[in-house]
Motif scaffolding. Structure first.
Motif, PDB file in Angstrom:
ATOM      1  N   TYR A   1      29.245  -7.874 -10.757  1.00  0.00           N
ATOM      2  CA  TYR A   1      29.952  -6.691 -11.237  1.00  0.00           C
ATOM      3  C   TYR A   1      29.317  -5.350 -10.861  1.00  0.00           C
ATOM      4  N   SER A   2      28.027  -5.323 -10.546  1.00  0.00           N
ATOM      5  CA  SER A   2      27.358  -4.029 -10.358  1.00  0.00           C
ATOM      6  C   SER A   2      26.669  -3.849  -9.012  1.00  0.00           C
ATOM      7  N   LYS A   3      26.461  -4.931  -8.293  1.00  0.00           N
ATOM      8  CA  LYS A   3      25.778  -4.798  -7.004  1.00  0.00           C
ATOM      9  C   LYS A   3      26.605  -3.929  -6.060  1.00  0.00           C
ATOM     10  N   GLY A   4      25.926  -2.991  -5.387  1.00  0.00           N
ATOM     11  CA  GLY A   4      26.595  -2.106  -4.446  1.00  0.00           C
ATOM     12  C   GLY A   4      27.348  -0.965  -5.088  1.00  0.00           C
ATOM     13  N   LYS A   5      27.245  -0.822  -6.409  1.00  0.00           N
ATOM     14  CA  LYS A   5      27.952   0.243  -7.120  1.00  0.00           C
ATOM     15  C   LYS A   5      26.950   1.276  -7.640  1.00  0.00           C
ATOM     16  N   PRO A   6      27.387   2.511  -7.830  1.00  0.00           N
ATOM     17  CA  PRO A   6      26.453   3.561  -8.259  1.00  0.00           C
ATOM     18  C   PRO A   6      26.046   3.466  -9.724  1.00  0.00           C
ATOM     19  N   GLU A   7      26.853   2.784 -10.539  1.00  0.00           N
ATOM     20  CA  GLU A   7      26.566   2.717 -11.964  1.00  0.00           C
ATOM     21  C   GLU A   7      26.818   1.303 -12.487  1.00  0.00           C
ATOM     22  N   LEU A   8      26.131   0.968 -13.574  1.00  0.00           N
ATOM     23  CA  LEU A   8      26.385  -0.294 -14.274  1.00  0.00           C
ATOM     24  C   LEU A   8      27.808  -0.274 -14.814  1.00  0.00           C
ATOM     25  N   THR A   9      28.532  -1.362 -14.622  1.00  0.00           N
ATOM     26  CA  THR A   9      29.878  -1.427 -15.172  1.00  0.00           C
ATOM     27  C   THR A   9      29.851  -1.190 -16.686  1.00  0.00           C
TER      28      THR A   9
ATOM     29  N   ALA B   1      16.394   1.175  -5.604  1.00  0.00           N
ATOM     30  CA  ALA B   1      17.817   0.917  -5.865  1.00  0.00           C
ATOM     31  C   ALA B   1      18.576   0.697  -4.564  1.00  0.00           C
ATOM     32  N   GLU B   2      18.271   1.498  -3.562  1.00  0.00           N
ATOM     33  CA  GLU B   2      18.941   1.344  -2.264  1.00  0.00           C
ATOM     34  C   GLU B   2      18.573   0.002  -1.636  1.00  0.00           C
ATOM     35  N   HIS B   3      17.307  -0.382  -1.763  1.00  0.00           N
ATOM     36  CA  HIS B   3      16.846  -1.626  -1.152  1.00  0.00           C
ATOM     37  C   HIS B   3      17.497  -2.856  -1.797  1.00  0.00           C
ATOM     38  N   VAL B   4      17.598  -2.863  -3.115  1.00  0.00           N
ATOM     39  CA  VAL B   4      18.143  -4.037  -3.808  1.00  0.00           C
ATOM     40  C   VAL B   4      19.636  -3.933  -4.044  1.00  0.00           C
ATOM     41  N   SER B   5      20.219  -2.759  -3.715  1.00  0.00           N
ATOM     42  CA  SER B   5      21.663  -2.533  -3.821  1.00  0.00           C
ATOM     43  C   SER B   5      22.172  -2.674  -5.251  1.00  0.00           C
TER      44      SER B   5
ATOM     45  N   PRO C   1      22.642  -0.313  -9.113  1.00  0.00           N
ATOM     46  CA  PRO C   1      22.698   1.057  -9.623  1.00  0.00           C
ATOM     47  C   PRO C   1      21.309   1.576 -10.015  1.00  0.00           C
ATOM     48  N   LEU C   2      21.079   2.852  -9.761  1.00  0.00           N
ATOM     49  CA  LEU C   2      19.777   3.460 -10.041  1.00  0.00           C
ATOM     50  C   LEU C   2      19.373   3.284 -11.502  1.00  0.00           C
ATOM     51  N   ASP C   3      20.319   3.471 -12.426  1.00  0.00           N
ATOM     52  CA  ASP C   3      20.014   3.345 -13.850  1.00  0.00           C
ATOM     53  C   ASP C   3      19.555   1.936 -14.193  1.00  0.00           C
ATOM     54  N   VAL C   4      20.203   0.932 -13.611  1.00  0.00           N
ATOM     55  CA  VAL C   4      19.822  -0.469 -13.850  1.00  0.00           C
ATOM     56  C   VAL C   4      18.423  -0.731 -13.330  1.00  0.00           C
ATOM     57  N   VAL C   5      18.140  -0.275 -12.117  1.00  0.00           N
ATOM     58  CA  VAL C   5      16.816  -0.464 -11.515  1.00  0.00           C
ATOM     59  C   VAL C   5      15.734   0.199 -12.365  1.00  0.00           C
ATOM     60  N   THR C   6      15.989   1.421 -12.801  1.00  0.00           N
ATOM     61  CA  THR C   6      15.005   2.149 -13.607  1.00  0.00           C
ATOM     62  C   THR C   6      14.700   1.406 -14.897  1.00  0.00           C
ATOM     63  N   ARG C   7      15.730   0.919 -15.569  1.00  0.00           N
ATOM     64  CA  ARG C   7      15.549   0.229 -16.841  1.00  0.00           C
ATOM     65  C   ARG C   7      14.785  -1.080 -16.663  1.00  0.00           C
ATOM     66  N   LEU C   8      15.110  -1.821 -15.605  1.00  0.00           N
ATOM     67  CA  LEU C   8      14.409  -3.078 -15.343  1.00  0.00           C
ATOM     68  C   LEU C   8      12.932  -2.836 -15.030  1.00  0.00           C
ATOM     69  N   VAL C   9      12.657  -1.865 -14.168  1.00  0.00           N
ATOM     70  CA  VAL C   9      11.265  -1.615 -13.781  1.00  0.00           C
ATOM     71  C   VAL C   9      10.471  -1.044 -14.953  1.00  0.00           C
TER      72      VAL C   9
ATOM     73  N   GLU D   1       0.867  -1.180   0.000  1.00  0.00           N
ATOM     74  CA  GLU D   1       0.000   0.000   0.000  1.00  0.00           C
ATOM     75  C   GLU D   1       0.899   1.223   0.000  1.00  0.00           C
ATOM     76  N   GLY D   2       0.860   1.960  -1.071  1.00  0.00           N
ATOM     77  CA  GLY D   2       1.749   3.105  -1.215  1.00  0.00           C
ATOM     78  C   GLY D   2       2.638   2.942  -2.426  1.00  0.00           C
ATOM     79  N   SER D   3       3.779   3.598  -2.396  1.00  0.00           N
ATOM     80  CA  SER D   3       4.687   3.566  -3.542  1.00  0.00           C
ATOM     81  C   SER D   3       6.120   3.714  -3.052  1.00  0.00           C
ATOM     82  N   ALA D   4       7.042   3.580  -3.989  1.00  0.00           N
ATOM     83  CA  ALA D   4       8.465   3.776  -3.695  1.00  0.00           C
ATOM     84  C   ALA D   4       9.102   4.483  -4.880  1.00  0.00           C
ATOM     85  N   SER D   5      10.111   5.264  -4.609  1.00  0.00           N
ATOM     86  CA  SER D   5      10.841   5.927  -5.689  1.00  0.00           C
ATOM     87  C   SER D   5      11.864   4.960  -6.268  1.00  0.00           C
ATOM     88  N   TYR D   6      12.315   5.266  -7.465  1.00  0.00           N
ATOM     89  CA  TYR D   6      13.368   4.444  -8.064  1.00  0.00           C
ATOM     90  C   TYR D   6      14.613   4.438  -7.179  1.00  0.00           C
ATOM     91  N   SER D   7      14.907   5.568  -6.573  1.00  0.00           N
ATOM     92  CA  SER D   7      16.073   5.650  -5.692  1.00  0.00           C
ATOM     93  C   SER D   7      15.911   4.736  -4.486  1.00  0.00           C
TER      94      SER D   7
END
Length: 461
Positions: free
Chosen positions: A195-203, A112-116, A118-126, A103-109
């Protein structure tokens, strides 16, 4: 006049849907919806209702086939099926379901923090997931559950089913059929984890793609560092390079299904080019060069591609243009060996990260003269609908999910194979600038209804 199959199917679908809905109502059972509070399944339906539902599903599938036609229905299925499965698998692997409150929503950010990841990867997948009705974008930055994603959030057994079928049994099925596609189901989750978990950007490292990870251990007895090497070298003896020949045939098919001839012809004022020399970089077997040569007899055209393509080019080159169309073996990362007036890159740069694109364009610069032009023709499946120069009413409406899915599916394919991405046309301004400040973008036209953009740059020297 023969009865329309579409209309006949539509009538059957309407009748079956009404029958199923009426039966649910009579039994006091709620209908499923895309809302989070939808029933997870149609519990309590009778055997007769089950058969009605499945017959309705069959008719809907037939309608899907007929609306698109035989060729495009197969193309669209193949285009989407692996990215669809890979997306679901990755979301499940990293438990995106838990990252969004029921119930509610979450931001892409926040996701991304929850799944650890990169924000760009999360956005593209969702964004791809939303085309499958898994999650729903309620703004440019906020996401909420749909009934389908909520079902996964609520049912550990359903999550386990996805993991077991896609991760465990899916990988051998895909890799046995075609190890070019296997990175999606078998290695995409593993590559992101590694290669990308815990990093700010996709390798951006091409050796750290899902494709490279899958082939690093040679699961089919072969090792390839990238997909182009794979296309060029897979096979033994007379079979060596057979995938490259298939890829060339595929590019010819794309020309027809996307009406690329018209896009190429309209990409520049070729009549005004006069007696120009044109280089088609990565031009495959020369389909576009042959088209331009026949339409504009003053043009001289040179096709550049990998060595394995040359025999296909020579076998298919028509006699009537042999004096004006030729082939030069060339690695597009190396300095451009051929001096010309115009250089074309069609469906080349989207296979690369932005830094790699800049390197490819920079390789042109040693031989460029003031006034030389570079024309980029690119698939832009992930369209910013406001960027097109055209303001027709059709472009002001939200794009259908099926159109968005075409782009997001390609985007995930780029992630798995190249650590690259589909990008809006405007992104090419910064790519040209990163390659060399002396490139000047003089035209940028994007049309979400054709999936393509044309970017024209002039070398100012």
């Amino acid at each position: 006049m023969a009865e329309s199959q579409l209309r006949a199917l539509a009538a059957e679908i309407t009748k079956l849907a009404d029958s199923f809905a009426t039966s649910l109502q009579e039994k006091g059972l709620p209908e499923a919806s895309f809302s989070v509070d939808s029933p997870i399944s149609h519990k309590g339906i009778t055997a007769e209702m089950f058969m009605t539902r499945q017959t309705l599903s069959d008719k809907l599938t037939d309608m899907w086939y007929l609306v698109q036609g035989p060729s495009e229905s197969i193309y669209n299925y193949v285009h989407n099926v692996i990215p669809d499965a890979a997306c679901l698998n990755v979301l499940n692997h990293f438990n995106f379901w838990e990252a969004v409150p029921l119930e509610g929503s979450a931001s892409y950010s926040e996701i991304a923090e929850h799944v650890s990841l990169p924000l760009d990867v999360v956005t593209r997948l969702v964004q791809h997931a939303t085309t499958l009705r898994l999650f729903e974008e309620i703004s440019s930055s906020q996401v909420k559950h749909t009934s389908r994603s909520a079902a996964l959030a609520q049912q550990a057994g359903l999550q386990a089913l996805v993991s077991s079928v896609l991760d465990i049994t899916g990988a051998p099925m895909v890799s046995t059929l075609d190890s070019f596609m296997a990175p999606f189901d078998m290695a995409m989750s593993s590559a992101l984890e590694k290669y990308s978990k815990g990093k700010p950007e996709l390798t951006q490292d091409m050796s750290e793609t899902a494709f490279a990870l899958f082939h690093s251990t040679g699961p089919l007895g072969k090792k390839h560092t990238n997909s182009w090497e794979y296309l060029e070298n897979d096979g033994e003896g007379d079979r060596r390079g057979w995938r490259q020949a298939k890829f060339v045939e595929f590019m010819k098919y794309l020309k027809d299904i996307f009406h690329l001839e018209g896009i190429v012809l309209d990409s520049y004022d070729w009549q005004a080019a006069g007696k120009s020399t044109v280089v088609d970089v990565g031009g495959s077997a020369g389909h576009d060069a042959i088209l331009l040569a026949r339409k504009y007899p003053d043009l001289k055209l040179i096709v550049q591609d990998m060595p394995m393509v040359k025999p296909v080019f020579e076998a298919e080159l028509p006699d009537d243009v042999r004096d004006r169309v030729s082939f030069v073996e060339h690695d597009l990362y190396q300095p451009q060996p051929t001096q010309a007036d115009i250089y074309i890159f069609k469906l080349i740069l989207h296979d690369n990260s932005e830094s790699e694109c800049a390197k490819i364009l920079k390789a042109l610069t040693p031989g460029l003269r003031p006034g030389n032009r570079v024309i980029v023709i690119e698939y832009i499946g992930k369209v910013d609908e406001g960027e097109s120069e055209s303001e027709s009413d059709a472009k002001k409406e939200p794009l259908p999910l099926s159109i968005r899915q075409m782009g997001t599916a390609t985007d995930l394919r780029m992630m798995a194979i190249f650590n690259a991405k589909e990008r809006p046309a405007e992104a090419y301004r910064s790519i040209f600038k990163a390659a060399d400040e002396r490139f000047d973008i003089v035209s940028l036209k994007a049309d979400p209804l054709t999936f393509f953009a044309v970017i024209e740059a002039v070398w100012r020297g």
